[in-house]
Design a protein around this motif. Structure first.
Motif, PDB file in Angstrom:
ATOM      1  N   PHE A 175      56.675 132.004  92.519  1.00 51.46           N
ATOM      2  CA  PHE A 175      55.962 131.338  93.573  1.00 51.46           C
ATOM      3  C   PHE A 175      54.494 131.296  93.352  1.00 51.46           C
ATOM      4  O   PHE A 175      53.914 131.332  91.965  1.00 51.46           O
ATOM      5  N   VAL A 215      56.838 137.812 101.877  1.00 52.84           N
ATOM      6  CA  VAL A 215      55.544 137.132 101.676  1.00 52.84           C
ATOM      7  C   VAL A 215      54.679 138.173 101.614  1.00 52.84           C
ATOM      8  O   VAL A 215      53.628 138.213 100.743  1.00 52.84           O
ATOM      9  N   ALA A 240      52.039 127.333 103.954  1.00 51.68           N
ATOM     10  CA  ALA A 240      52.767 126.921 102.896  1.00 51.68           C
ATOM     11  C   ALA A 240      52.116 125.552 102.641  1.00 51.68           C
ATOM     12  O   ALA A 240      51.318 125.112 103.590  1.00 51.68           O
ATOM     13  N   SER A 260      53.073 122.887 102.503  1.00 56.36           N
ATOM     14  CA  SER A 260      53.642 121.796 103.468  1.00 56.36           C
ATOM     15  C   SER A 260      52.924 121.804 104.646  1.00 56.36           C
ATOM     16  O   SER A 260      53.004 120.780 105.470  1.00 56.36           O
ATOM     17  N   ASP A 293      52.923 124.193 107.205  1.00 54.81           N
ATOM     18  CA  ASP A 293      53.650 125.200 107.917  1.00 54.81           C
ATOM     19  C   ASP A 293      53.073 126.528 107.783  1.00 54.81           C
ATOM     20  O   ASP A 293      52.485 127.195 107.004  1.00 54.81           O
ATOM     21  N   LEU A 305      53.241 130.728 108.294  1.00 56.43           N
ATOM     22  CA  LEU A 305      54.383 131.492 108.008  1.00 56.43           C
ATOM     23  C   LEU A 305      53.680 133.005 108.337  1.00 56.43           C
ATOM     24  O   LEU A 305      52.527 133.375 107.980  1.00 56.43           O
ATOM     25  N   THR A 332      58.561 136.734 106.879  1.00 55.38           N
ATOM     26  CA  THR A 332      59.143 135.841 105.944  1.00 55.38           C
ATOM     27  C   THR A 332      59.508 136.027 104.516  1.00 55.38           C
ATOM     28  O   THR A 332      58.539 136.854 103.860  1.00 55.38           O
ATOM     29  N   VAL A 386      59.910 135.795 100.383  1.00 51.66           N
ATOM     30  CA  VAL A 386      59.379 134.679  99.465  1.00 51.66           C
ATOM     31  C   VAL A 386      60.717 134.067  98.851  1.00 51.66           C
ATOM     32  O   VAL A 386      61.713 134.673  98.632  1.00 51.66           O
ATOM     33  N   MET A 398      57.968 128.599  96.201  1.00 50.57           N
ATOM     34  CA  MET A 398      57.136 128.759  97.367  1.00 50.57           C
ATOM     35  C   MET A 398      55.620 128.787  96.973  1.00 50.57           C
ATOM     36  O   MET A 398      55.086 129.246  95.853  1.00 50.57           O
ATOM     37  N   ASP A 399      54.945 127.862  97.731  1.00 46.91           N
ATOM     38  CA  ASP A 399      53.456 127.444  97.299  1.00 46.91           C
ATOM     39  C   ASP A 399      52.741 127.972  98.701  1.00 46.91           C
ATOM     40  O   ASP A 399      52.790 127.429  99.674  1.00 46.91           O
ATOM     41  N   LEU A 400      52.024 129.019  98.352  1.00 48.32           N
ATOM     42  CA  LEU A 400      51.378 129.691  99.774  1.00 48.32           C
ATOM     43  C   LEU A 400      49.867 129.317  99.628  1.00 48.32           C
ATOM     44  O   LEU A 400      49.169 129.246  98.265  1.00 48.32           O
TER      45      LEU A 400
END
Length: 98
Positions: A21, A36, A73, A75, A77, A79, A84, A86, A90-92
């Motif tokens: 990630f 996460v 995220a 996107s 979103d 989290l 949540t 991982v 996933m790009d955090l």
């Protein structure tokens, strides 16, 4: 934020499948089943910085009640890092360096 050592150090369950990630654009590695929160804190000394005081935060209640572990995220979103899991790719975003 990356110059500090990790806050958490894995002592057991090291044989689970790896999960790739990204944190703030940097590649990172977790293990399948990590939250996460765990995934980030095994890489860094803090989860994020408080949006008002800019003080470092690392989660508080660890059960999704306190609102202290929100990350984003890519996107957009929001989290809860403590509840949540991982996932691969996933790009955090945590707010980046101090």
């Amino acid at each position: 934020m990356n110059s500090s050592p990790a806050l958490l150090h894995r002592m057991a369950e090291k044989n689970r499948a790896p999960v790739h990630f990204a944190i703030d654009g940097q590649p990172a590695l977790a293990l399948e089943g990590d939250t996460v929160l765990t995934a980030i804190l095994t890489q860094r000394a803090q989860l994020r910085r408080n949006e008002f005081s800019h003080e470092p935060r690392a989660g508080f209640c660890l059960m999704g009640a306190c609102q202290d572990c929100w990350v984003m995220a890519a996107s957009g979103d929001r989290l809860r890092a403590c509840t949540t899991f991982v996932t691969e790719g996933m790009d955090l975003t945590t707010g980046g360096p101090a």
